[in-house]
Design a protein around this motif. Structure first.
Motif, PDB file in Angstrom:
ATOM      1  N   THR A  79      41.253  58.168  14.727  1.00  0.00           N
ATOM      2  CA  THR A  79      42.284  57.137  14.604  1.00  0.00           C
ATOM      3  C   THR A  79      43.050  57.321  13.295  1.00  0.00           C
ATOM      4  O   THR A  79      44.167  56.851  13.159  1.00  0.00           O
ATOM      5  CB  THR A  79      41.671  55.714  14.633  1.00  0.00           C
ATOM      6  OG1 THR A  79      40.576  55.672  13.738  1.00  0.00           O
ATOM      7  CG2 THR A  79      41.194  55.329  16.010  1.00  0.00           C
ATOM      8  N   TYR A 121      44.395  59.954  12.202  1.00  0.00           N
ATOM      9  CA  TYR A 121      45.564  60.829  12.351  1.00  0.00           C
ATOM     10  C   TYR A 121      46.859  60.014  12.351  1.00  0.00           C
ATOM     11  O   TYR A 121      47.838  60.379  11.719  1.00  0.00           O
ATOM     12  CB  TYR A 121      45.507  61.593  13.680  1.00  0.00           C
ATOM     13  CG  TYR A 121      44.513  62.725  13.751  1.00  0.00           C
ATOM     14  CD1 TYR A 121      43.547  62.911  12.775  1.00  0.00           C
ATOM     15  CD2 TYR A 121      44.547  63.611  14.812  1.00  0.00           C
ATOM     16  CE1 TYR A 121      42.631  63.949  12.874  1.00  0.00           C
ATOM     17  CE2 TYR A 121      43.641  64.650  14.908  1.00  0.00           C
ATOM     18  CZ  TYR A 121      42.687  64.814  13.946  1.00  0.00           C
ATOM     19  OH  TYR A 121      41.791  65.841  14.046  1.00  0.00           O
ATOM     20  N   LEU A 122      46.827  58.925  13.135  1.00  0.00           N
ATOM     21  CA  LEU A 122      48.054  58.151  13.314  1.00  0.00           C
ATOM     22  C   LEU A 122      48.428  57.376  12.053  1.00  0.00           C
ATOM     23  O   LEU A 122      49.573  56.989  11.884  1.00  0.00           O
ATOM     24  CB  LEU A 122      47.914  57.199  14.502  1.00  0.00           C
ATOM     25  CG  LEU A 122      47.742  57.894  15.856  1.00  0.00           C
ATOM     26  CD1 LEU A 122      47.613  56.885  16.975  1.00  0.00           C
ATOM     27  CD2 LEU A 122      48.911  58.833  16.140  1.00  0.00           C
ATOM     28  N   LEU A 123      47.472  57.159  11.189  1.00  0.00           N
ATOM     29  CA  LEU A 123      47.771  56.471   9.927  1.00  0.00           C
ATOM     30  C   LEU A 123      48.327  57.435   8.895  1.00  0.00           C
ATOM     31  O   LEU A 123      49.307  57.151   8.217  1.00  0.00           O
ATOM     32  CB  LEU A 123      46.501  55.828   9.364  1.00  0.00           C
ATOM     33  CG  LEU A 123      46.169  54.438   9.872  1.00  0.00           C
ATOM     34  CD1 LEU A 123      44.876  53.963   9.239  1.00  0.00           C
ATOM     35  CD2 LEU A 123      47.293  53.479   9.530  1.00  0.00           C
ATOM     36  N   LEU A 124      47.668  58.595   8.777  1.00  0.00           N
ATOM     37  CA  LEU A 124      48.051  59.524   7.706  1.00  0.00           C
ATOM     38  C   LEU A 124      49.336  60.284   8.010  1.00  0.00           C
ATOM     39  O   LEU A 124      49.866  60.966   7.135  1.00  0.00           O
ATOM     40  CB  LEU A 124      46.906  60.493   7.410  1.00  0.00           C
ATOM     41  CG  LEU A 124      45.630  59.835   6.882  1.00  0.00           C
ATOM     42  CD1 LEU A 124      44.606  60.883   6.488  1.00  0.00           C
ATOM     43  CD2 LEU A 124      45.915  58.936   5.691  1.00  0.00           C
ATOM     44  N   THR A 125      49.820  60.191   9.255  1.00  0.00           N
ATOM     45  CA  THR A 125      51.106  60.829   9.548  1.00  0.00           C
ATOM     46  C   THR A 125      52.246  59.849   9.283  1.00  0.00           C
ATOM     47  O   THR A 125      53.398  60.137   9.566  1.00  0.00           O
ATOM     48  CB  THR A 125      51.160  61.317  11.014  1.00  0.00           C
ATOM     49  OG1 THR A 125      50.764  60.256  11.872  1.00  0.00           O
ATOM     50  CG2 THR A 125      50.243  62.495  11.221  1.00  0.00           C
ATOM     51  N   ARG A 126      51.902  58.677   8.758  1.00  0.00           N
ATOM     52  CA  ARG A 126      52.930  57.688   8.378  1.00  0.00           C
ATOM     53  C   ARG A 126      53.077  57.672   6.854  1.00  0.00           C
ATOM     54  O   ARG A 126      52.212  58.202   6.156  1.00  0.00           O
ATOM     55  CB  ARG A 126      52.512  56.309   8.904  1.00  0.00           C
ATOM     56  CG  ARG A 126      52.589  56.296  10.413  1.00  0.00           C
ATOM     57  CD  ARG A 126      52.027  55.080  11.056  1.00  0.00           C
ATOM     58  NE  ARG A 126      51.876  55.319  12.480  1.00  0.00           N
ATOM     59  CZ  ARG A 126      52.832  55.211  13.380  1.00  0.00           C
ATOM     60  NH1 ARG A 126      54.020  54.816  13.018  1.00  0.00           N
ATOM     61  NH2 ARG A 126      52.627  55.494  14.647  1.00  0.00           N
TER      62      ARG A 126
END
Lengths: 255, 255
Positions: free
Chosen positions: B82, B84-89
């Motif tokens: 999960t 991944y979706l945070l650190l690509t922001r």
């Protein structure tokens, strides 16, 4: 962040994975000397066999991995640059979410983290939920969702902050024929809005239908970039070209 | 700052919807009830036993809850991808660590307040006349919980296994209660090497001696101002050091 810069610029990108166990260091090549330019408004497909380096390339672009050598620029900004990240939306191969939150809560959370203004948050969430046809299920906790529903919410979160570049990792894997058609239409619709789409896939037929250009990765090396006009004029189409490139690169190793 | 608060807020929501967390909370409340049984066995010292045992159980519950919360939140997030979706922001990695930590600590402290209410109610039923020492004892328990939480976040990033993270944190937390014994050992030892070793351990381990209000509350006018100042400053600095190390580790982590 001007139009003069390409959407994505990979310059001599190399990634070597190092894993140490009991003092022994084992190295594996992810990608090697990968140089590529993806222009604004382009739909670019990355084709390759399993272990060819597609996911590694995507993670390097997103800043989830750090290059061993070379650079990644997005809109002229060196990754992982926060301003570049605001312009990117990412759909992983299998999106994972917080089991205890509902889809609306998850989208609000990602909206906050992406810096979406409070006044546009609500309408934007409803708009993306409508696009992926999940409005009626958005109040349920995500642990109750099927794989297809998770994929839809994955798409919703990628589009939520209206990014300029969408990066999808194997977006058509595991989709049924109806899902494939919807995904194709979505990519075409995003491109019609001027978005740049970069995605990896195994599915040559799908890539052929939506991409302007395709890059073929073999054993971590970008062997060839082919444009739509090239494969449409070749007898065997993109599949024939892909097989030629992969076989001419030598025997495959198990990686 | 908005993204940091958002991470903290959703961590808090996640915690309260996590069944494991609710089970731990339920057992905490149940054990409070069990203290009644021990109180009954202590005849005329009943109120004293319920008082002491209740505070001990509150502290134990807090440590267990923050320990498992920290380990599962960060490690599970990495394993379930999960993250991944945070650190690509556009989220600074430090914000992620601090936000997770704040959300966790606040959720545990609220649970401890609930336990405190149950405890005081039980004591009231047994004819306890309110003692202001009780209100002074709780903040020191919260400070201990904050220190253990920060240690657990650090070890969950330092180690790739949940079991190892729990064991390391418990080991450090246990040794932290033996600060004066370790100092005594260093004083008695004749070997320079062992003195150096023990002194290093004393510096690295959390020193819960600063936060043991129980040791000083018989002194008239306690808690002394120095305990508030030193205890508070020590807990904040120790937790900040652990979080700084965690951020340094996390900034270099690849996914």
């Amino acid at each position: 962040m001007g139009d003069s810069h390409p959407a994505i610029l990979l310059n001599s990108l190399t990634k070597v994975y190092r894993r140490s166990h009991l003092g022994r260091v084992r190295t594996t090549l992810g990608v090697e000397q990968l140089s590529l330019t993806v222009e604004k408004g382009e739909v670019f497909g990355l084709l390759g066999l399993n272990g060819s380096g597609k996911t590694t390339t995507i993670k390097l672009i997103l800043g989830l991995l750090f290059p061993t050598e070379g650079t990644v620029d997005v809109w002229g900004l060196r990754m992982p640059h926060p301003a570049a990240k605001t312009k990117m939306g990412y759909l992983p191969e299998m999106p994972y979410f917080y089991r205890y939150l509902s889809a609306r809560e998850v989208l609000r959370f990602y909206g906050n983290v992406s810096g979406l203004p409070s006044e546009t948050m609500g309408p934007r969430i409803e708009s993306v939920l409508k696009t992926v046809r999940m409005t009626d299920h958005a109040h349920r906790p995500m642990r109750e969702y099927s794989k297809g529903m998770l994929q839809r919410i994955g798409l919703a979160q990628a589009m939520l902050h209206d990014p300029e570049i969408l990066i999808f990792d194997e977006p058509v894997t595991g989709l049924d024929p109806l899902g494939l058609k919807e995904m194709r239409e979505l990519i075409q619709s995003l491109n019609a809005q001027g978005k740049t789409v970069f995605f990896s896939s195994h599915s040559i037929s799908e890539v052929e239908k939506v991409c302007h250009r395709v890059g073929i990765l073999v054993k971590g090396r970008l062997q060839r970039v082919i444009s739509q006009s090239e494969w449409s004029q070749t007898a065997g189409g993109l599949e024939g070209l892909f097989v030629d490139v992969v076989t001419s690169a030598g025997p495959m190793e198990v990686r | 700052m908005k993204s940091l608060l958002s991470i903290a807020r959703y961590t808090f929501v996640q915690q309260f919807r996590n069944r494991l967390y609710l089970v731990v909370l339920f057992f905490g409340a149940l054990l409070m009830g069990v203290s009644l049984l021990f109180g009954a066995l202590a005849a005329e010292q009943e109120v004293r036993v319920i008082f002491d045992l209740g505070l001990l159980l509150t502290e134990l519950f807090g440590i267990v809850a923050v320990l498992f919360g920290a380990v599962t939140l960060v490690l599970e997030e990495m394993e379930s991808k999960t993250i991944y979706l945070l650190l690509t922001r556009p989220l600074p990695r430090g914000f992620y660590i601090v936000g997770r930590y704040l959300g966790l600590v606040v959720s545990v402290v609220i649970s401890l307040l609930l336990m405190g209410v149950i405890h005081v109610t039980l004591l009231g039923i047994k004819g306890w006349s309110f003692d202001p020492h009780y209100l002074a004892a709780l903040p020191f328990i919260y400070l201990k919980v904050c220190v253990v939480g920060a240690l657990a976040v650090f070890f969950s990033l330092f180690s790739s296994s949940a079991v190892a993270s729990v064991v390391f944190t418990l080991f450090f937390s246990l040794l932290g209660h033996f600060g004066s014994e370790l100092t005594f050992l260093a004083r008695k030892s004749e070997s320079v090497l062992s003195v150096l070793l023990v002194k290093t351990i004393i510096v690295i381990m959390p020193n819960f001696q600063f936060l043991n209000y129980r040791d000083v509350w018989h002194i008239p006018g306690s808690p002394p101002l120095s305990l508030w100042v030193w205890g508070g400053a020590y807990a904040v600095l120790y937790a900040a050091a652990c979080l700084s190390l965690s951020i340094a580790l996390f900034s270099r982590k690849e996914f």
